[in-house]
Design a protein around this motif. Structure first.
Motif, PDB file in Angstrom:
ATOM      1  N   LYS A 160     -24.223  21.024  35.035  1.00  0.00           N
ATOM      2  CA  LYS A 160     -22.780  20.785  35.024  1.00  0.00           C
ATOM      3  C   LYS A 160     -22.290  20.031  36.259  1.00  0.00           C
ATOM      4  O   LYS A 160     -21.095  19.753  36.395  1.00  0.00           O
ATOM      5  CB  LYS A 160     -22.029  22.116  34.907  1.00  0.00           C
ATOM      6  CG  LYS A 160     -22.234  22.803  33.561  1.00  0.00           C
ATOM      7  CD  LYS A 160     -21.503  24.129  33.518  1.00  0.00           C
ATOM      8  CE  LYS A 160     -21.758  24.870  32.200  1.00  0.00           C
ATOM      9  NZ  LYS A 160     -21.097  26.191  32.179  1.00  0.00           N
ATOM     10  N   LEU A 161     -23.213  19.672  37.150  1.00  0.00           N
ATOM     11  CA  LEU A 161     -22.806  19.017  38.401  1.00  0.00           C
ATOM     12  C   LEU A 161     -22.100  17.687  38.166  1.00  0.00           C
ATOM     13  O   LEU A 161     -21.166  17.343  38.887  1.00  0.00           O
ATOM     14  CB  LEU A 161     -24.028  18.792  39.303  1.00  0.00           C
ATOM     15  CG  LEU A 161     -24.635  20.035  39.958  1.00  0.00           C
ATOM     16  CD1 LEU A 161     -25.890  19.653  40.735  1.00  0.00           C
ATOM     17  CD2 LEU A 161     -23.625  20.728  40.869  1.00  0.00           C
ATOM     18  N   SER A 162     -22.544  16.944  37.165  1.00  0.00           N
ATOM     19  CA  SER A 162     -21.934  15.633  36.919  1.00  0.00           C
ATOM     20  C   SER A 162     -20.447  15.762  36.619  1.00  0.00           C
ATOM     21  O   SER A 162     -19.632  14.947  37.068  1.00  0.00           O
ATOM     22  CB  SER A 162     -22.642  14.919  35.759  1.00  0.00           C
ATOM     23  OG  SER A 162     -23.965  14.588  36.115  1.00  0.00           O
ATOM     24  N   GLY A 163     -20.077  16.801  35.873  1.00  0.00           N
ATOM     25  CA  GLY A 163     -18.668  17.030  35.565  1.00  0.00           C
ATOM     26  C   GLY A 163     -17.870  17.386  36.802  1.00  0.00           C
ATOM     27  O   GLY A 163     -16.753  16.887  37.003  1.00  0.00           O
ATOM     28  N   TRP A 164     -18.455  18.243  37.659  1.00  0.00           N
ATOM     29  CA  TRP A 164     -17.779  18.601  38.910  1.00  0.00           C
ATOM     30  C   TRP A 164     -17.625  17.378  39.819  1.00  0.00           C
ATOM     31  O   TRP A 164     -16.586  17.172  40.443  1.00  0.00           O
ATOM     32  CB  TRP A 164     -18.565  19.683  39.641  1.00  0.00           C
ATOM     33  CG  TRP A 164     -18.442  21.037  39.026  1.00  0.00           C
ATOM     34  CD1 TRP A 164     -19.375  21.687  38.270  1.00  0.00           C
ATOM     35  CD2 TRP A 164     -17.316  21.916  39.107  1.00  0.00           C
ATOM     36  NE1 TRP A 164     -18.891  22.915  37.881  1.00  0.00           N
ATOM     37  CE2 TRP A 164     -17.638  23.085  38.387  1.00  0.00           C
ATOM     38  CE3 TRP A 164     -16.077  21.828  39.727  1.00  0.00           C
ATOM     39  CZ2 TRP A 164     -16.759  24.155  38.256  1.00  0.00           C
ATOM     40  CZ3 TRP A 164     -15.196  22.897  39.612  1.00  0.00           C
ATOM     41  CH2 TRP A 164     -15.538  24.045  38.882  1.00  0.00           C
ATOM     42  N   ARG A 173     -14.324  13.030  42.440  1.00  0.00           N
ATOM     43  CA  ARG A 173     -14.093  11.600  42.679  1.00  0.00           C
ATOM     44  C   ARG A 173     -12.818  11.108  42.013  1.00  0.00           C
ATOM     45  O   ARG A 173     -12.253  10.110  42.440  1.00  0.00           O
ATOM     46  CB  ARG A 173     -15.322  10.821  42.229  1.00  0.00           C
ATOM     47  CG  ARG A 173     -16.486  11.106  43.184  1.00  0.00           C
ATOM     48  CD  ARG A 173     -17.691  10.267  42.966  1.00  0.00           C
ATOM     49  NE  ARG A 173     -18.548  10.315  44.162  1.00  0.00           N
ATOM     50  CZ  ARG A 173     -19.843  10.118  44.159  1.00  0.00           C
ATOM     51  NH1 ARG A 173     -20.471   9.865  43.019  1.00  0.00           N
ATOM     52  NH2 ARG A 173     -20.538  10.167  45.280  1.00  0.00           N
ATOM     53  N   GLN A 174     -12.362  11.813  41.027  1.00  0.00           N
ATOM     54  CA  GLN A 174     -11.111  11.443  40.379  1.00  0.00           C
ATOM     55  C   GLN A 174      -9.902  11.970  41.145  1.00  0.00           C
ATOM     56  O   GLN A 174      -8.888  11.289  41.253  1.00  0.00           O
ATOM     57  CB  GLN A 174     -11.090  11.968  38.947  1.00  0.00           C
ATOM     58  CG  GLN A 174      -9.822  11.612  38.177  1.00  0.00           C
ATOM     59  CD  GLN A 174      -9.853  12.111  36.751  1.00  0.00           C
ATOM     60  OE1 GLN A 174     -10.894  12.524  36.246  1.00  0.00           O
ATOM     61  NE2 GLN A 174      -8.712  12.087  36.093  1.00  0.00           N
ATOM     62  N   HIS A 175     -10.007  13.179  41.694  1.00  0.00           N
ATOM     63  CA  HIS A 175      -8.838  13.832  42.273  1.00  0.00           C
ATOM     64  C   HIS A 175      -8.811  13.840  43.803  1.00  0.00           C
ATOM     65  O   HIS A 175      -7.748  14.013  44.400  1.00  0.00           O
ATOM     66  CB  HIS A 175      -8.749  15.267  41.764  1.00  0.00           C
ATOM     67  CG  HIS A 175      -8.533  15.362  40.277  1.00  0.00           C
ATOM     68  ND1 HIS A 175      -7.319  15.125  39.688  1.00  0.00           N
ATOM     69  CD2 HIS A 175      -9.396  15.643  39.264  1.00  0.00           C
ATOM     70  CE1 HIS A 175      -7.428  15.263  38.375  1.00  0.00           C
ATOM     71  NE2 HIS A 175      -8.675  15.585  38.090  1.00  0.00           N
ATOM     72  N   ILE A 227     -19.233  14.343  50.407  1.00  0.00           N
ATOM     73  CA  ILE A 227     -19.684  15.373  49.469  1.00  0.00           C
ATOM     74  C   ILE A 227     -21.129  15.758  49.788  1.00  0.00           C
ATOM     75  O   ILE A 227     -22.011  14.897  49.866  1.00  0.00           O
ATOM     76  CB  ILE A 227     -19.580  14.878  48.018  1.00  0.00           C
ATOM     77  CG1 ILE A 227     -18.158  14.380  47.715  1.00  0.00           C
ATOM     78  CG2 ILE A 227     -19.981  15.993  47.038  1.00  0.00           C
ATOM     79  CD1 ILE A 227     -18.023  13.676  46.372  1.00  0.00           C
ATOM     80  N   THR A 228     -21.358  17.049  49.962  1.00  0.00           N
ATOM     81  CA  THR A 228     -22.703  17.570  50.195  1.00  0.00           C
ATOM     82  C   THR A 228     -23.095  18.466  49.027  1.00  0.00           C
ATOM     83  O   THR A 228     -22.376  19.401  48.681  1.00  0.00           O
ATOM     84  CB  THR A 228     -22.761  18.380  51.508  1.00  0.00           C
ATOM     85  OG1 THR A 228     -22.431  17.522  52.606  1.00  0.00           O
ATOM     86  CG2 THR A 228     -24.160  18.952  51.731  1.00  0.00           C
ATOM     87  N   LEU A 229     -24.233  18.149  48.417  1.00  0.00           N
ATOM     88  CA  LEU A 229     -24.760  18.951  47.317  1.00  0.00           C
ATOM     89  C   LEU A 229     -25.516  20.143  47.900  1.00  0.00           C
ATOM     90  O   LEU A 229     -26.381  19.982  48.754  1.00  0.00           O
ATOM     91  CB  LEU A 229     -25.693  18.101  46.450  1.00  0.00           C
ATOM     92  CG  LEU A 229     -26.375  18.821  45.281  1.00  0.00           C
ATOM     93  CD1 LEU A 229     -25.334  19.283  44.257  1.00  0.00           C
ATOM     94  CD2 LEU A 229     -27.407  17.910  44.620  1.00  0.00           C
ATOM     95  N   ILE A 230     -25.187  21.344  47.415  1.00  0.00           N
ATOM     96  CA  ILE A 230     -25.776  22.572  47.927  1.00  0.00           C
ATOM     97  C   ILE A 230     -26.502  23.310  46.801  1.00  0.00           C
ATOM     98  O   ILE A 230     -25.875  23.714  45.815  1.00  0.00           O
ATOM     99  CB  ILE A 230     -24.697  23.512  48.508  1.00  0.00           C
ATOM    100  CG1 ILE A 230     -23.914  22.819  49.636  1.00  0.00           C
ATOM    101  CG2 ILE A 230     -25.320  24.816  48.983  1.00  0.00           C
ATOM    102  CD1 ILE A 230     -24.724  22.536  50.859  1.00  0.00           C
ATOM    103  N   GLY A 231     -27.805  23.482  46.952  1.00  0.00           N
ATOM    104  CA  GLY A 231     -28.569  24.329  46.048  1.00  0.00           C
ATOM    105  C   GLY A 231     -28.666  25.712  46.665  1.00  0.00           C
ATOM    106  O   GLY A 231     -29.468  25.937  47.577  1.00  0.00           O
ATOM    107  N   ALA A 258     -28.875  13.877  44.142  1.00  0.00           N
ATOM    108  CA  ALA A 258     -28.054  13.583  45.317  1.00  0.00           C
ATOM    109  C   ALA A 258     -28.192  12.116  45.724  1.00  0.00           C
ATOM    110  O   ALA A 258     -27.191  11.438  46.004  1.00  0.00           O
ATOM    111  CB  ALA A 258     -28.455  14.495  46.475  1.00  0.00           C
ATOM    112  N   LYS A 259     -29.433  11.628  45.723  1.00  0.00           N
ATOM    113  CA  LYS A 259     -29.672  10.232  46.108  1.00  0.00           C
ATOM    114  C   LYS A 259     -28.985   9.273  45.143  1.00  0.00           C
ATOM    115  O   LYS A 259     -28.351   8.292  45.558  1.00  0.00           O
ATOM    116  CB  LYS A 259     -31.179   9.958  46.133  1.00  0.00           C
ATOM    117  CG  LYS A 259     -31.542   8.543  46.555  1.00  0.00           C
ATOM    118  CD  LYS A 259     -33.054   8.350  46.583  1.00  0.00           C
ATOM    119  CE  LYS A 259     -33.422   6.929  46.983  1.00  0.00           C
ATOM    120  NZ  LYS A 259     -34.901   6.721  46.973  1.00  0.00           N
ATOM    121  N   ASP A 260     -29.085   9.549  43.843  1.00  0.00           N
ATOM    122  CA  ASP A 260     -28.485   8.681  42.825  1.00  0.00           C
ATOM    123  C   ASP A 260     -26.971   8.632  42.931  1.00  0.00           C
ATOM    124  O   ASP A 260     -26.341   7.654  42.519  1.00  0.00           O
ATOM    125  CB  ASP A 260     -28.878   9.168  41.420  1.00  0.00           C
ATOM    126  CG  ASP A 260     -30.355   8.981  41.117  1.00  0.00           C
ATOM    127  OD1 ASP A 260     -31.028   8.234  41.853  1.00  0.00           O
ATOM    128  OD2 ASP A 260     -30.837   9.613  40.148  1.00  0.00           O
TER     129      ASP A 260
END
Length: 211
Positions: A99-103, A108-110, A117-121, A141-143
């Motif tokens: 679901k990350l793509s939706g978040w 990026r929209q709002h 932005i930092t991606l956290i696993g 994350a790279k993409d």
């Protein structure tokens, strides 16, 4: 109680699916503790802490948003004016990664175009239950031009680094002029003229709840 002078106030948001540990990450960062049992965050939670980046004292104001779909219209309003965003998934729940793509699209929209932005696993202390490989997440994350870390709110692994590394990149953007200090929409404000606060360095108004 001693005063803490600071140079900037920076607004962060923590986003991601429900149950990934967003509130636990905030609590570990602000209070240095882990709460294994908690209620879901209703709407938003809030915490503050001071960090030092390149000899600059920075006050982080951190909004912890609810992950439930029913709160999305409320939490989206907190994206505006955020300089930093921690996008969190649970390494033991593949659905939260998918679901990350939706978040990310939401942010990026709002949020503003310079939001770091930092991606956290999260929950890397549960390695035996892992459903998302570190390599797959690093590629995502790279993409998408994100920073990436795996963390554990329970053991505190990389929690400090997640917030400080994001602040370092925001500081770099300030120094390079990418962030207009005269615009409140960028999520960075200069400290008030008196430059002081009576809050201790680990001060927090975190509302509790873990997710």
């Amino acid at each position: 109680m001693s005063n803490y002078t600071y140079n900037y106030i920076i607004k962060y948001i923590i986003i991601g699916d429900t149950g990934v540990g967003k509130s636990c990450i905030l609590l570990q960062f602000t209070d240095k503790r882990f709460m294994p049992a908690h209620d879901l965050t209703i709407g938003v939670g809030f915490g503050t802490r001071f960090v030092t980046v390149d000899d600059q004292q920075i006050k982080l104001q951190i909004w912890d948003t609810a992950g439930q779909e029913s709160f999305r219209s409320i939490t989206r309003s907190y994206y505006r004016g955020a300089a930093g965003a921690l996008l969190v998934y649970d390494i033991t729940r593949r659905d939260t990664f998918e679901k990350l793509s939706g978040w990310l699209e939401d942010v990026r929209q709002h949020a503003n175009p310079h939001t770091v932005i930092t991606l956290i696993g999260n929950k890397n202390d549960l390695e035996k239950n892992r459903q998302v490989s570190r390599e797959e997440a690093a590629q995502f994350a790279k993409d998408n031009g994100l920073f990436f870390l795996e963390t554990s709110a329970k053991s505190s692994d990389n929690i400090e680094k997640a917030f400080v590394q994001t602040a370092q990149e925001i500081q770099r953007k300030i120094q390079e002029g990418d962030i207009d200090m005269n615009s409140e929409t960028n999520g960075v404000k200069l400290a008030p003229p008196q430059g002081g606060s009576s809050l201790p360095a680990n001060a927090s108004s975190n509302s509790g709840g873990c997710c």
